[in-house]
Enzyme design. Structure first.
Site, PDB file in Angstrom:
ATOM      1  N   LEU A  97      -6.982   0.404   1.381  1.00  0.00           N
ATOM      2  CA  LEU A  97      -8.243   0.415   2.097  1.00  0.00           C
ATOM      3  C   LEU A  97      -9.492   0.973   1.515  1.00  0.00           C
ATOM      4  CD1 LEU A  97      -5.693   1.523   4.830  1.00  0.00           C
ATOM      5  CD2 LEU A  97      -7.265  -0.558   5.334  1.00  0.00           C
ATOM      6  N   SER A  98      -9.417   2.115   0.744  1.00  0.00           N
ATOM      7  CA  SER A  98     -10.305   2.862   0.427  1.00  0.00           C
ATOM      8  C   SER A  98     -10.564   2.308  -1.311  1.00  0.00           C
ATOM      9  CB  SER A  98     -10.190   4.305   0.287  1.00  0.00           C
ATOM     10  OG  SER A  98      -9.073   4.845  -0.305  1.00  0.00           O
ATOM     11  N   ASN A 137       0.953  -1.065  -0.105  1.00  0.00           N
ATOM     12  CA  ASN A 137      -0.020   0.013   0.123  1.00  0.00           C
ATOM     13  C   ASN A 137       0.820   1.004  -0.054  1.00  0.00           C
ATOM     14  OD1 ASN A 137      -1.849   2.182   0.326  1.00  0.00           O
ATOM     15  ND2 ASN A 137      -2.724   1.126   2.023  1.00  0.00           N
ATOM     16  N   ALA A 190      -0.290   7.648  -1.090  1.00  0.00           N
ATOM     17  CA  ALA A 190      -0.366   8.944  -2.109  1.00  0.00           C
ATOM     18  C   ALA A 190       0.782   8.649  -3.001  1.00  0.00           C
ATOM     19  CB  ALA A 190      -0.368  10.175  -1.402  1.00  0.00           C
TER      20      ALA A 190
HETATM   21  C1  DQA Z   1      -4.717   4.571   0.184  1.00  0.00           C
HETATM   22  C2  DQA Z   1      -5.379   5.710  -1.022  1.00  0.00           C
HETATM   23  C3  DQA Z   1      -4.506   6.724  -1.180  1.00  0.00           C
HETATM   24  O1  DQA Z   1      -4.991   7.656  -2.173  1.00  0.00           O
HETATM   25  C4  DQA Z   1      -4.194   7.543   0.039  1.00  0.00           C
HETATM   26  O2  DQA Z   1      -3.134   8.684  -0.260  1.00  0.00           O
HETATM   27  C5  DQA Z   1      -3.648   6.854   1.205  1.00  0.00           C
HETATM   28  C6  DQA Z   1      -4.269   5.578   1.351  1.00  0.00           C
HETATM   29  C7  DQA Z   1      -5.611   3.635   0.670  1.00  0.00           C
HETATM   30  O3  DQA Z   1      -5.179   2.514   1.275  1.00  0.00           O
HETATM   31  O4  DQA Z   1      -6.879   3.548   0.390  1.00  0.00           O
HETATM   32  O5  DQA Z   1      -2.603   7.132   1.793  1.00  0.00           O
HETATM   33  O6  DQA Z   1      -3.696   3.834  -0.451  1.00  0.00           O
END
Ligand code: DQA
Length: 147
Positions: A100-101, A73, A76
């Protein structure tokens, strides 16, 4: 077989970071759960989290000969870092991306992953459970590459 779990910027704050988007599980909670899944799959984990792009790249370089593949993960950096994608291709480390999202249902600037074209696949939008699905998918893909 050893598999890496790599987390990028701001994921150290999971649990308190925008819980409506990222849930309430901490990174420790996720990694503890994953270690049980890994044991059931008969694989060993290396885990790392870093907030800097260069640090993440250095971690991958260090894992080059140690791990067989990576669940990542990249936070960004997912949306911006050709350098991180290059680190995956330069090390020839197969990887599964997890978010996650559901990045495809968020702001336009989050809908594209520059890593995805080099990945085995992506799990997104399923919250913390996505890490388990990504690990299971990676291990299965690695096993089928070997046989
Ligand atoms: C993320 C989604 C990215 O856009 C965001 O910058 C994150 C978390 C996620 O796990 O949903 O830091 O990778």
């Amino acid at each position: 077989m050893i598999v890496g779990i790599l987390n990028g910027p701001n994921l150290n704050l999971l649990g308190t970071r925008e819980p409506a988007i990222y849930g309430t599980a901490t990174l420790d909670d996720i990694l503890t759960h994953l270690s049980g899944v890994a044991a059931s799959l008969g694989v060993e984990l290396r885990t790392a989290q870093a907030n800097g792009e260069g640090q993440l790249i250095d971690i991958l370089h260090g894992w080059r000969t140690e791990v067989r593949g990576v669940v990542v993960n990249a936070g960004a950096y997912t949306h911006t870092s050709l350098a991180l994608r290059d680190a995956f291709t330069a090390t020839a480390l197969p990887f599964v991306e997890v978010h996650l999202s559901n990045i495809h249902a968020r702001e336009p600037e989050r809908r594209h992953s520059v890593l995805a074209s080099a990945s085995i696949g992506m799990v997104c939008g399923l919250g913390a459970d996505g890490y388990e699905y990504a690990l299971r998918g990676l291990v299965r893909a690695l096993a089928s590459r070997r046989s």
